[in-house]
Every structure is written in C-alpha cells, then in structure tokens.
Design a protein around this motif. Structure first.
Motif, mmCIF file in Angstrom:
data_model
loop_
_atom_site.group_PDB
_atom_site.id
_atom_site.type_symbol
_atom_site.label_atom_id
_atom_site.label_comp_id
_atom_site.label_asym_id
_atom_site.label_seq_id
_atom_site.Cartn_x
_atom_site.Cartn_y
_atom_site.Cartn_z
ATOM 1 N N PRO A 148 -36.461 8.098 -33.728
ATOM 2 C CA PRO A 148 -36.822 6.768 -33.216
ATOM 3 C C PRO A 148 -37.629 6.803 -31.915
ATOM 4 N N LEU A 149 -37.564 7.929 -31.176
ATOM 5 C CA LEU A 149 -38.226 8.011 -29.868
ATOM 6 C C LEU A 149 -39.635 8.578 -29.943
ATOM 7 N N LEU A 150 -40.013 9.137 -31.084
ATOM 8 C CA LEU A 150 -41.296 9.825 -31.179
ATOM 9 C C LEU A 150 -42.502 8.932 -30.893
ATOM 10 N N PRO A 151 -42.543 7.693 -31.388
ATOM 11 C CA PRO A 151 -43.704 6.848 -31.054
ATOM 12 C C PRO A 151 -43.870 6.638 -29.553
ATOM 13 N N ALA A 152 -42.751 6.406 -28.854
ATOM 14 C CA ALA A 152 -42.821 6.188 -27.408
ATOM 15 C C ALA A 152 -43.331 7.421 -26.685
ATOM 16 N N MET A 153 -42.845 8.604 -27.088
ATOM 17 C CA MET A 153 -43.267 9.845 -26.433
ATOM 18 C C MET A 153 -44.713 10.191 -26.773
ATOM 19 N N ALA A 154 -45.101 9.974 -28.021
ATOM 20 C CA ALA A 154 -46.474 10.282 -28.426
ATOM 21 C C ALA A 154 -47.467 9.355 -27.732
ATOM 22 N N GLY A 155 -47.145 8.068 -27.699
ATOM 23 C CA GLY A 155 -48.036 7.106 -27.031
ATOM 24 C C GLY A 155 -48.158 7.378 -25.545
ATOM 25 N N SER A 156 -47.048 7.697 -24.905
ATOM 26 C CA SER A 156 -47.071 8.009 -23.475
ATOM 27 C C SER A 156 -47.849 9.290 -23.212
ATOM 28 N N GLY A 157 -47.712 10.255 -24.133
ATOM 29 C CA GLY A 157 -48.439 11.508 -23.982
ATOM 30 C C GLY A 157 -49.939 11.312 -24.026
ATOM 31 N N ILE A 158 -50.396 10.457 -24.916
ATOM 32 C CA ILE A 158 -51.829 10.160 -25.013
ATOM 33 C C ILE A 158 -52.317 9.511 -23.726
ATOM 34 N N LEU A 159 -51.546 8.551 -23.219
ATOM 35 C CA LEU A 159 -51.934 7.868 -21.980
ATOM 36 C C LEU A 159 -51.983 8.841 -20.804
ATOM 37 N N ARG A 160 -51.050 9.784 -20.783
ATOM 38 C CA ARG A 160 -51.037 10.786 -19.714
ATOM 39 C C ARG A 160 -52.308 11.636 -19.765
ATOM 40 N N GLY A 161 -52.691 12.066 -20.972
ATOM 41 C CA GLY A 161 -53.908 12.857 -21.121
ATOM 42 C C GLY A 161 -55.151 12.089 -20.702
ATOM 43 N N LEU A 162 -55.224 10.816 -21.073
ATOM 44 C CA LEU A 162 -56.376 9.989 -20.700
ATOM 45 C C LEU A 162 -56.439 9.771 -19.188
ATOM 46 N N LEU A 163 -55.266 9.644 -18.559
ATOM 47 C CA LEU A 163 -55.236 9.462 -17.102
ATOM 48 C C LEU A 163 -55.743 10.718 -16.399
ATOM 49 N N ILE A 164 -55.309 11.892 -16.860
ATOM 50 C CA ILE A 164 -55.794 13.146 -16.277
ATOM 51 C C ILE A 164 -57.306 13.251 -16.417
ATOM 52 N N LEU A 165 -57.815 12.886 -17.596
ATOM 53 C CA LEU A 165 -59.247 12.932 -17.841
ATOM 54 C C LEU A 165 -59.994 11.968 -16.925
ATOM 55 N N ALA A 166 -59.437 10.764 -16.749
ATOM 56 C CA ALA A 166 -60.083 9.768 -15.894
ATOM 57 C C ALA A 166 -60.147 10.247 -14.444
ATOM 58 N N VAL A 167 -59.103 10.946 -13.981
ATOM 59 C CA VAL A 167 -59.100 11.484 -12.613
ATOM 60 C C VAL A 167 -60.158 12.569 -12.467
ATOM 61 N N GLN A 168 -60.252 13.455 -13.463
ATOM 62 C CA GLN A 168 -61.225 14.547 -13.394
ATOM 63 C C GLN A 168 -62.664 14.033 -13.446
ATOM 64 N N LEU A 169 -62.867 12.926 -14.133
ATOM 65 C CA LEU A 169 -64.210 12.341 -14.209
ATOM 66 C C LEU A 169 -64.533 11.464 -13.006
ATOM 67 N N GLY A 170 -63.566 11.272 -12.127
ATOM 68 C CA GLY A 170 -63.798 10.471 -10.933
ATOM 69 C C GLY A 170 -63.703 8.979 -11.163
ATOM 70 N N LEU A 171 -63.169 8.576 -12.316
ATOM 71 C CA LEU A 171 -63.057 7.149 -12.617
ATOM 72 C C LEU A 171 -61.872 6.514 -11.904
ATOM 73 N N ILE A 172 -60.836 7.310 -11.647
ATOM 74 C CA ILE A 172 -59.631 6.832 -10.968
ATOM 75 C C ILE A 172 -59.254 7.848 -9.905
ATOM 76 N N THR A 173 -58.818 7.364 -8.746
ATOM 77 C CA THR A 173 -58.444 8.245 -7.636
ATOM 78 C C THR A 173 -56.931 8.305 -7.503
ATOM 79 N N GLU A 174 -56.409 9.522 -7.380
ATOM 80 C CA GLU A 174 -54.963 9.685 -7.194
ATOM 81 C C GLU A 174 -54.510 8.996 -5.918
#
Length: 457
Positions: free
Chosen positions: A113-139
């Motif tokens: 039952p928890l897999l959708p929540a973990m998978a969706g959060s994992g995707i968002l985490r990856g996109l956030l890391i990518l956005a930081v590396q591209l300079g779109l978002i600042t830590e």
C-alpha cells in the motif's frame, strides 16, 4: 476499456474452489495472493481464462493471481464476496505457510500500500536534485525547503506509515499502531538524545533506555506492530465492550510505547543496520558480482513473488545513506525485459505476439511493471527468459563496475530516471549506458531466439 471487476472477482472465486477453499487472502502491487486449503480444488486453467487475469503462479506457499496495477480494484470486489459468504478467512499470513513464506507474505502485505507514495516522492526528489544542479532552484530558499519537505516526508515519517500498514496486515488497530510508531518521532523524545545521537542513554522509572533515531527506519515499526498485534488481540477478546473505547488504547500505549523504547526499537534499529551492513559489505567487495546477481536474477525473484523481501534493504539504504546500489540493478532487469520484448516484436510475424510484445515494452517504460511480459511471454519460452537474464546481468555488471546509485527508492522505468540524478553528474550518464547495454544485449538475443512463426501461447 472499463473492466467489470465484480465479474472478474466472481470468476476467480469460482475457479479457485469458492470461499470455503480460501484460508487467507491479501494483495501486493500487482497480484491477488491467496492461501488455499486444498490446491486440488483450484482449476488453474479456468482462473487464467477469467477476464483481467494475466497469469497465475503457485509459489512461496501462495496461489498468486497476476492482475496488474489495478489489483486493488479487484480486491475491493473480491474481499466482500469471500467474507460475505461466512467463510473464516484471514487477511494476514496463514499459519499453514512455512516461516519463510510467511515472512515474504507479510513484507509484501505491509509495503504494497505504501509503494505509490514512496515512488512518487522518489521521482519528486530526483527532479528537485536536477533543478538545483541546473540552477533553477537554490538550496535554502523557501521554494527548495517546501519541495524538499514534500519529497522527503514519506521517508521521515515512514515508521508511522509502516505502523498503519502493519496494523492492517497483522490484525491490530491501524490507528493505534500508527500512534505507537508516532510516539517514537515526538520532538521531545528525540530531543533526549541531544548531540550524542544513537546510543545516548536516558531512563524510564530508573530503567536505562538506549535512545535511537527512528525517523526513516523500517524494521522497528514492523517488529513493534507484529508484537503489538498479539497484545491487541488479547485485549480485544478480554476487555468488555463497554470499556474498550478507553481501556484498550490506554493499555496498548502504556505497554507498547515504553516496551518499544526500552527493547524492541533499539533491537530493530540494530537489526536493520546489520542487514544493510551485510548487503552493502558484499556490494563493496564486488560491485560487479552484485550487479550481475541482481540484474540477472531479479526477474527470477519477481516470477516467484519474493522480490519484496529485498525492498526494505533498498529503502533502508536510501533513508540512511541517501543512495542505494541495489536499485539500479533492478533497472537493468526491467530494461532487459524491454529489450527482449522489442527483439520479439521485430522478429515475430504473428500479430498477436507482436502486439503483446510492444504493449509490454511500453507498459514497462511507463510503469515499471514487468509481470505481464514476464509471465505472458518470457516464462513460457526458456530461451527468451535466458536472453532477458543475460541482458540484465550484463547491464547490472556495468552499473556495478561504475558504482551507479539511485537517490530514491523507485521502480525501473523511463519515468523514474530522475532517481539517477546525484551530486556526481556521471552517475546519470553511466546509468543510461547501463540501461542501453541491458536492452541491446537482451534485444539481440531475443531476436535470435525468436522464431518467425512463433505465436502467443
């Protein structure tokens, strides 16, 4: 096409011998899992003919009916049909199963039952890391903090979610189970550790307490609620109905929370760290061998329905270290299945087989669900199954050689590629090369092993 899940549930129930032949039932992400009283009463061929059934597997002490990602819709219709008949059926592990089968069954039931929540959060985490590396978002900015919070909260509060899920699985109150685990994350309790961290000492009525950090942990919550399920069932049976509203939760908390903080929790934390240490130690000794074994063997575990037992290790690695070496090798397996399916598509002449192969490849690319292709095509053809294993092993070896990691627990598909984004820019590049190796090797072998006149059996 909208499927009639009521009719599917009725068809499966009739084919497996009726509700009186079912001693236990549950489901995971793609399968209806049944414990049958008498296997001889189950008409396996009839089950496979039911609309919506992809395939069946009798493994790990369970009769597993492969449905796909819509299995919750089936279970919603199936459960009332069984329980409404008056049959005595358990939704937890059957006592008739062996200990290994029961452990696998329990892990599957808790995590599914928890897999959708973990998978969706994992995707968002990856996109956030990518956005930081591209300079779109600042830590450090408000935007970053909010996005980081929504992508990581599922892991921080994982014990609470596991508590709820474990409560449902083991037959205890899911709400009290979640509350017991939530107590372990209360700020004042965490504050007792100060700057000492895990292993700091406190006391409870003079009894020494080893303080641990329980956020993001996996094993403690499952063990705690498994133990609690026995207490809950005892209290539920012996406490009068007029007192249950107050007495049952009060006694549950006063017994389980201190017991968890004193004994169960620290043991669970150390056990989880120990398992992860052993697995990661083996990986550190030979990343290539680990990649070969996981990349090539993952489909075998999936075919037996016991791959869920490995997921907690990956989740623990992500939660504790921020990365994992095992997950990339599961990608290698999935992309080997994709490649093999494409090889069949290019070689076969039968339109049904070509359509099935392409549909399977697209499904895996988008959802990471390999079971339909695995059972519908590869398991039936040993050469194709071998082609996929070789492809996954080759890709896994490459990923292990270059120590590719994922920064989130996800399932291998094109949509989950952001999980490969890390502080090392080459990690993503090596991951893509590994996927290509898996797909190409399996695709070439799949093409060679396919006869032009093959048909979809």
């Amino acid at each position: 096409m909208k499927r009639d899940w009521e009719a599917t549930a009725e068809g499966i129930l009739a084919a497996v011998g009726g509700p009186e032949n079912i001693s236990g039932m549950t489901h995971c992400a793609t399968r209806l899992r049944l414990n049958l009283r008498d296997d001889s009463k189950c008409d396996d061929a009839a089950v496979k003919e039911v609309d919506g059934v992809v395939n069946t597997v009798n493994s790990a002490g369970q009769y597993q009916v492969l449905i796909g990602t819509e299995v919750p819709k089936l279970y919603e219709k199936f459960e009332p049909l069984v329980k409404g008949s008056g049959a005595e059926v358990s939704t937890s592990a059957s006592s008739d199963e062996g200990i290994v089968s029961r452990i696998f069954s329990a892990i599957s039931g808790v995590f599914a039952p928890l897999l959708p929540a973990m998978a969706g959060s994992g995707i968002l985490r990856g996109l956030l890391i990518l956005a930081v590396q591209l300079g779109l978002i600042t830590e450090g900015t408000g935007t970053y903090t909010i996005l980081y919070t929504l992508s990581m909260s599922v892991f921080y509060f994982l014990p609470v979610l596991l508590g709820f899920s474990s409560g449902k699985r083991f037959g205890a109150s899911p709400y009290l189970s979640a509350l017991i685990c939530a107590c372990l994350l209360y700020p004042d309790f965490i504050g007792l550790m100060g700057d000492a961290g895990n292993g700091a000492m406190s006391e409870f009525f003079g009894i020494p307490v080893v303080l641990m950090s329980y956020n993001s942990t996996v094993i403690p919550a499952i063990i705690v609620i498994w133990v609690y399920s026995f207490l809950y069932k005892f209290l539920d049976e012996h406490v009068p109905e007029t007192l249950k509203l107050v007495v049952l939760p009060a006694v549950s908390l006063i017994i389980m929370v201190p017991a968890t903080m004193l004994v169960i929790g620290p043991l669970g934390v150390y056990a989880g760290e120990g398992i992860a240490f052993v697995v990661n130690w083996l990986i550190a000794r030979s990343n290539v061998l680990a990649g070969i074994l996981v990349g090539g063997g993952w489909s075998v575990l999936v075919s037996m329905g016991i791959h869920w037992a490995v997921n907690p290790i990956m989740i623990n690695n992500i939660a504790s270290n921020g990365f994992d070496y095992i997950c990339p090798a599961t990608f290698a397996c999935n992309f080997a299945v994709i490649g093999c399916a494409l090889g069949v598509f290019l070689k076969a002449r039968d339109q049904k087989l070509k359509s099935f192969a392409m549909t399977g490849a697209v499904t895996i690319c988008l959802s990471a669900i390999i079971e339909p292709t695995l059972f519908g095509m590869l398991v039936k053809n040993k050469k194709l199954f071998l082609a996929q294993i070789i492809g996954g092993a080759c890709g896994g070896a490459f990923l292990g050689l270059f120590k590719v990691v994922t920064t989130a627990f996800v399932f291998g598909s094109v949509t989950t590629f952001p999980a490969f984004v890390s502080s090392d820019p080459m990690n993503f590049a090596f991951a893509m090369i590994g996927m290509v190796i898996s797909a190409v090797v399996a695709g070439v072998l799949g093409y060679i092993f396919t006869d032009k006149d093959d048909q979809l059996a």
